[in-house]
Design a protein around this motif. Structure first.
Motif, short mmCIF file in Angstrom:
data_model
loop_
_atom_site.label_atom_id
_atom_site.label_comp_id
_atom_site.label_asym_id
_atom_site.label_seq_id
_atom_site.Cartn_x
_atom_site.Cartn_y
_atom_site.Cartn_z
N PHE A 151 0.84 -1.19 0.00
CA PHE A 151 0.00 0.00 0.00
C PHE A 151 0.88 1.25 0.00
O PHE A 151 1.98 1.25 0.54
N TYR A 198 0.33 5.36 1.18
CA TYR A 198 -0.52 6.35 1.83
C TYR A 198 0.15 7.72 1.72
O TYR A 198 1.38 7.83 1.74
N GLN A 227 0.20 11.56 3.58
CA GLN A 227 -0.16 12.30 4.78
C GLN A 227 0.19 13.77 4.59
O GLN A 227 1.34 14.19 4.76
N SER A 287 -1.93 18.45 7.26
CA SER A 287 -3.09 18.39 8.15
C SER A 287 -3.12 17.12 8.99
O SER A 287 -3.83 17.05 10.00
N GLY A 288 -2.38 16.11 8.57
CA GLY A 288 -2.21 14.92 9.41
C GLY A 288 -3.03 13.70 9.03
O GLY A 288 -2.71 12.60 9.48
N GLU A 289 -4.07 13.86 8.20
CA GLU A 289 -4.86 12.67 7.90
C GLU A 289 -4.12 11.75 6.94
O GLU A 289 -3.33 12.20 6.13
N MET A 290 -4.34 10.47 7.08
CA MET A 290 -3.71 9.47 6.21
C MET A 290 -4.68 9.15 5.07
O MET A 290 -5.82 8.76 5.31
N PHE A 307 -5.32 6.92 1.66
CA PHE A 307 -4.94 5.75 0.86
C PHE A 307 -4.80 6.16 -0.61
O PHE A 307 -5.66 6.85 -1.16
N TYR A 330 -2.95 0.27 -4.15
CA TYR A 330 -2.67 -1.06 -3.59
C TYR A 330 -2.17 -1.99 -4.70
O TYR A 330 -2.65 -1.94 -5.84
N PHE A 365 3.95 7.26 2.74
CA PHE A 365 4.34 6.04 3.42
C PHE A 365 4.02 4.82 2.57
O PHE A 365 2.93 4.71 2.00
N LEU A 409 -0.62 -4.22 8.99
CA LEU A 409 0.24 -3.44 8.09
C LEU A 409 1.52 -3.06 8.82
O LEU A 409 1.49 -2.67 9.98
N PHE A 446 4.61 -0.35 8.29
CA PHE A 446 4.89 0.87 7.53
C PHE A 446 6.38 1.14 7.46
O PHE A 446 7.15 0.79 8.35
N GLY A 447 6.77 1.84 6.38
CA GLY A 447 8.11 2.37 6.29
C GLY A 447 8.21 3.70 7.04
O GLY A 447 7.23 4.17 7.62
N THR A 448 9.38 4.29 7.01
CA THR A 448 9.62 5.53 7.76
C THR A 448 9.16 6.78 7.01
O THR A 448 9.13 7.86 7.59
#
Lengths: 114, 117
Positions: free
Chosen positions: B35, B37, B39, B42-45, B47, B50, B91, B105, B107-109
């Motif tokens: 996946f 994502y 961000q 504003s902070g929302e993740m 999608f 895939y 991400f 899931l 996640f990477g950094t």
């Protein structure tokens, strides 16, 4: 419109306090997740729940516990907050399988422990 | 060992150019999913896209495509014709099974992408 909500956007607590972070989803999802996000470390999974009253530890569960008494609600509990738990906390939910189905995230709670 | 590696902490790209964000992964499970994502500040993740491990074709969603090279274990995100609104943290994440057979899931950094006007 699908929604994951978190009880607070910002929270300031003192060291040693018991802290509750609440997450609610309205999509009837089976899975719910708690992550913390720190600069340079990405998102790290704390705990997740795959059914009511069922949970599994993630990668960094130490210092945290969770509760899921109802399908739509998943709580993260810091039994005795410490300064190293200052972070952004993100809740997410998903259907039972993640195959092609993404996680939906809440807006996050920025917790500061002083 | 890191399961998801994003080697670019930050990138600056000129508006309207294409950009590739790198992601490599490590798994021995034949069934997995990848996946991406976004961000914003504003902070929302959000999608984006895939790719399943058995999918024969690279996934595409509008200006986003996933360059999936299974043998090299890479799943790079390509954004065509970048826009100022693409400035955000990105991400990469991998779906995998836990020891108890549940899905999660990892996640990477992340890569912080900045689009320059």
């Amino acid at each position: 419109d699908v929604k994951v909500t978190q009880s607070s956007r910002y929270l300031v607590k003192r060291t040693g306090e018991k802290v509750f972070l609440e997450c609610v989803q309205d999509m009837d999802h089976e899975n719910m997740f708690w992550y913390r996000q720190d600069p340079g470390l990405g998102l790290r999974l704390i705990y997740f729940s795959y059914d009511v009253k069922m949970k599994e530890k993630g990668d960094i569960p130490e210092g945290y516990s969770v509760s899921r008494e109802k399908k739509e609600r998943f709580s993260l509990i810091l039994e005795s907050a410490s300064t190293n738990q200052t972070s952004m906390y993100l809740c997410a939910s998903s259907r039972r399988t993640l195959q092609t189905y993404e996680q939906y995230f809440g807006p996050g709670t920025r917790l500061t422990v002083t | 060992a890191q399961k998801i590696t994003q080697t670019q902490p930050g990138m600056f790209v000129q508006e309207k150019e294409a950009v590739t964000l790198d992601c490599t992964y490590d798994t021995s499970d034949p069934s997995y999913g990848l996946f991406w994502y976004k961000q914003p500040s504003s902070g929302e993740m959000i999608f984006l896209i895939y790719q399943g491990s058995y999918d024969q074709q690279n996934a595409t969603e509008g200006r986003y495509s996933l360059n999936f090279q299974k043998a090299r274990k890479s799943a790079n995100l390509v954004i065509s014709a970048s826009q100022l609104g693409d400035s955000a943290m990105y991400f990469c994440a991998m779906r995998e099974l836990t020891n108890f057979g549940n899905e999660k899931l990892t996640f990477g950094t992340g890569t912080r992408l900045t689009i320059i006007p």
